[in-house]
Design an enzyme around this catalytic site. Structure first.
Site, mmCIF file in Angstrom:
data_model
loop_
_atom_site.group_PDB
_atom_site.id
_atom_site.type_symbol
_atom_site.label_atom_id
_atom_site.label_comp_id
_atom_site.label_asym_id
_atom_site.label_seq_id
_atom_site.Cartn_x
_atom_site.Cartn_y
_atom_site.Cartn_z
ATOM 1 N N LYS A 66 10.172 -99.632 18.569
ATOM 2 C CA LYS A 66 10.305 -98.496 18.405
ATOM 3 C C LYS A 66 10.129 -97.309 19.387
ATOM 4 O O LYS A 66 10.956 -96.309 19.719
ATOM 5 C CB LYS A 66 9.566 -98.164 17.129
ATOM 6 C CG LYS A 66 9.955 -98.718 15.886
ATOM 7 C CD LYS A 66 8.904 -98.080 14.854
ATOM 8 C CE LYS A 66 9.332 -98.945 13.216
ATOM 9 N NZ LYS A 66 8.578 -98.410 12.520
ATOM 10 N N ASP A 102 10.275 -92.752 9.092
ATOM 11 C CA ASP A 102 9.209 -93.378 8.560
ATOM 12 C C ASP A 102 8.404 -92.380 7.875
ATOM 13 O O ASP A 102 7.978 -92.618 6.505
ATOM 14 C CB ASP A 102 8.401 -94.171 9.589
ATOM 15 C CG ASP A 102 8.895 -95.588 9.763
ATOM 16 O OD1 ASP A 102 9.654 -96.008 9.114
ATOM 17 O OD2 ASP A 102 8.612 -95.991 10.821
HETATM 18 P P1 NDP Z 1 0.263 -100.583 15.447
HETATM 19 O O1 NDP Z 1 -0.133 -101.898 15.775
HETATM 20 O O2 NDP Z 1 0.808 -99.569 16.062
HETATM 21 O O3 NDP Z 1 -1.298 -99.776 14.722
HETATM 22 C C1 NDP Z 1 -2.495 -100.381 14.814
HETATM 23 C C2 NDP Z 1 -3.703 -99.522 14.290
HETATM 24 O O4 NDP Z 1 -4.386 -100.182 13.234
HETATM 25 C C3 NDP Z 1 -4.667 -98.968 15.240
HETATM 26 O O5 NDP Z 1 -4.890 -97.736 15.206
HETATM 27 C C4 NDP Z 1 -5.435 -99.809 15.166
HETATM 28 O O6 NDP Z 1 -6.904 -99.363 15.629
HETATM 29 C C5 NDP Z 1 -5.682 -100.239 13.690
HETATM 30 N N1 NDP Z 1 -6.517 -101.411 13.312
HETATM 31 C C6 NDP Z 1 -5.794 -102.735 13.468
HETATM 32 N N2 NDP Z 1 -6.845 -103.478 12.951
HETATM 33 C C7 NDP Z 1 -7.803 -102.928 12.570
HETATM 34 C C8 NDP Z 1 -8.895 -103.274 11.853
HETATM 35 N N3 NDP Z 1 -9.226 -104.520 11.577
HETATM 36 N N4 NDP Z 1 -9.843 -102.203 11.479
HETATM 37 C C9 NDP Z 1 -9.371 -100.859 11.593
HETATM 38 N N5 NDP Z 1 -8.364 -100.650 12.179
HETATM 39 C C10 NDP Z 1 -7.581 -101.451 12.662
HETATM 40 O O7 NDP Z 1 0.831 -100.729 13.673
HETATM 41 P P2 NDP Z 1 1.776 -99.858 13.083
HETATM 42 O O8 NDP Z 1 1.257 -98.456 13.110
HETATM 43 O O9 NDP Z 1 3.287 -99.911 13.668
HETATM 44 O O10 NDP Z 1 1.903 -100.279 11.511
HETATM 45 C C11 NDP Z 1 0.663 -100.504 10.818
HETATM 46 C C12 NDP Z 1 0.831 -100.611 9.235
HETATM 47 O O11 NDP Z 1 1.953 -99.977 8.662
HETATM 48 C C13 NDP Z 1 1.412 -101.970 9.309
HETATM 49 O O12 NDP Z 1 0.735 -102.668 8.165
HETATM 50 C C14 NDP Z 1 2.827 -102.113 9.021
HETATM 51 O O13 NDP Z 1 3.513 -103.188 8.348
HETATM 52 C C15 NDP Z 1 2.981 -100.657 8.199
HETATM 53 N N6 NDP Z 1 4.168 -100.069 8.108
HETATM 54 C C16 NDP Z 1 4.776 -100.023 7.007
HETATM 55 C C17 NDP Z 1 6.135 -99.335 7.035
HETATM 56 C C18 NDP Z 1 6.669 -99.246 5.686
HETATM 57 O O14 NDP Z 1 7.996 -98.765 5.760
HETATM 58 N N7 NDP Z 1 6.040 -99.317 4.699
HETATM 59 C C19 NDP Z 1 6.856 -98.744 8.168
HETATM 60 C C20 NDP Z 1 5.834 -98.954 9.415
HETATM 61 C C21 NDP Z 1 4.642 -99.380 9.244
HETATM 62 P P3 NDP Z 1 -7.325 -99.361 17.159
HETATM 63 O O15 NDP Z 1 -6.579 -98.205 17.706
HETATM 64 O O16 NDP Z 1 -8.775 -99.186 17.296
HETATM 65 O O17 NDP Z 1 -6.771 -100.743 17.759
#
Ligand code: NDP
Length: 269
Positions: A66, A102
């Site tokens: 993206k 989104d």
């Molecule tokens: P990213 O990898 O860009 O974001 C990851 C985020 O999750 C970071 O802020 C990270 O924190 C945090 N994180 C990861 N593991 C943990 C944990 N164990 N505890 C707390 N925080 C955690 O992912 P995306 O933003 O692309 O996607 C996020 C979610 O949204 C996914 O589940 C994806 O499937 C869903 N999604 C759904 C869509 C839909 O249409 N329904 C569209 C787009 C996404 P840190 O910064 O500290 O690493």
């Protein structure tokens, strides 16, 4: 002539977008094809250029491309600029337009399908990745009482707060101990790993909505929310269909009816 569209990602085999757009096309009588396009991790631009050069009209872009799609687009909508990421490309008259649907998809799912007004509500958004960032401007546009952004790495939440003129409140998870919310949105990738952010017991106001952007399975956050007093618990399937409908509208100028498509996906899951 049939107009060509596709979803590009890596991996992409799991994507439900072809099924969703096929439903939209048959419902609205639009003559389109829609396929999956697997791009090598180091070959995103080559893959989509080849698609465009052979008459492709538009693409949905998914993980992990993206941000690359954002840079590839020659013009971008305001919501793509705010999100810093592009999930929809439109090719027309040599132009390459990048959009991000989104956040709009999330807000439509919350307000129309789940019938929750965001106005004057206390909203917690968890995560500071692409999905969270895309949600910020559309959620703020609904005038919540407060939008708190909690993230494991709090500096990332602080950076996003600055980017959005401090209209949201960045917080580490420990700061949620004294607070409760009407709507809690999980936009972390924790669910993908079967994990749960560290949340305090009193998080939900009476009747609160717990929303996980992940879909297709009961996530640890959804199960936890049911045990801790959330009034409604929802996954991100509605958001998925609504963001697709926004893309379809951008490409075709016709807004499909999402409700039967969400129902169909739920029963076929
Ligand atoms: P990213 O990898 O860009 O974001 C990851 C985020 O999750 C970071 O802020 C990270 O924190 C945090 N994180 C990861 N593991 C943990 C944990 N164990 N505890 C707390 N925080 C955690 O992912 P995306 O933003 O692309 O996607 C996020 C979610 O949204 C996914 O589940 C994806 O499937 C869903 N999604 C759904 C869509 C839909 O249409 N329904 C569209 C787009 C996404 P840190 O910064 O500290 O690493």
């Amino acid at each position: 002539m049939t107009d060509k569209y596709a979803v590009v990602g890596n991996p992409v085999a799991h994507s439900k977008s072809p099924q969703i757009h096929a439903e939209f096309a048959s419902q609205t009588g639009q003559d389109i094809s829609y396929e999956r396009l697997l791009a090598p991790l180091d070959g995103f631009v080559e893959t989509i250029e080849a698609f465009r050069q052979t008459g492709g009209k538009g693409l949905n872009v998914t993980v992990p491309f993206k941000e690359e799609a954002f840079r590839y687009a020659r013009t971008r909508t305001a919501r793509a600029e705010a999100a810093g990421a592009v999930n929809t490309l439109k090719f027309e008259n040599g132009e390459i337009l990048g959009d991000n649907t989104d956040g709009a998809g999330l807000v439509r799912d919350l307000t129309i399908n789940l019938k929750r007004s965001l106005k004057n509500k206390r909203i917690l958004l968890m995560g500071a990745g692409g999905a969270a960032r895309g949600a910020i401007a559309p959620v703020l546009a609904e005038y919540p009482a407060i939008l708190v952004l909690a993230n494991r790495t709090v500096e990332k939440a602080q950076q996003l707060a600055e980017l959005f003129d401090n209209k949201l409140v960045p917080a580490p998870y420990e700061a949620l101990m004294e607070q409760s919310f009407d709507i809690v949105i999980n936009a972390t990738a924790a669910s993908l790993k079967g994990e749960l952010p560290p949340l305090p017991d009193q998080l939900f106001n009476p009747g609160a909505l717990a929303y996980d952007m992940m879909y297709g399975t009961e996530t640890p956050f959804m199960a936890w929310a049911r045990q801790h007093g959330a009034g409604t618990v929802a996954d991100g399937l509605g958001m998925l269909v609504e963001q697709a409908a926004e893309s379809f509208y951008l490409w075709r100028g016709v807004r499909p009816d999402t409700e039967p498509v969400i129902q169909k996906l739920r029963t076929s899951a």
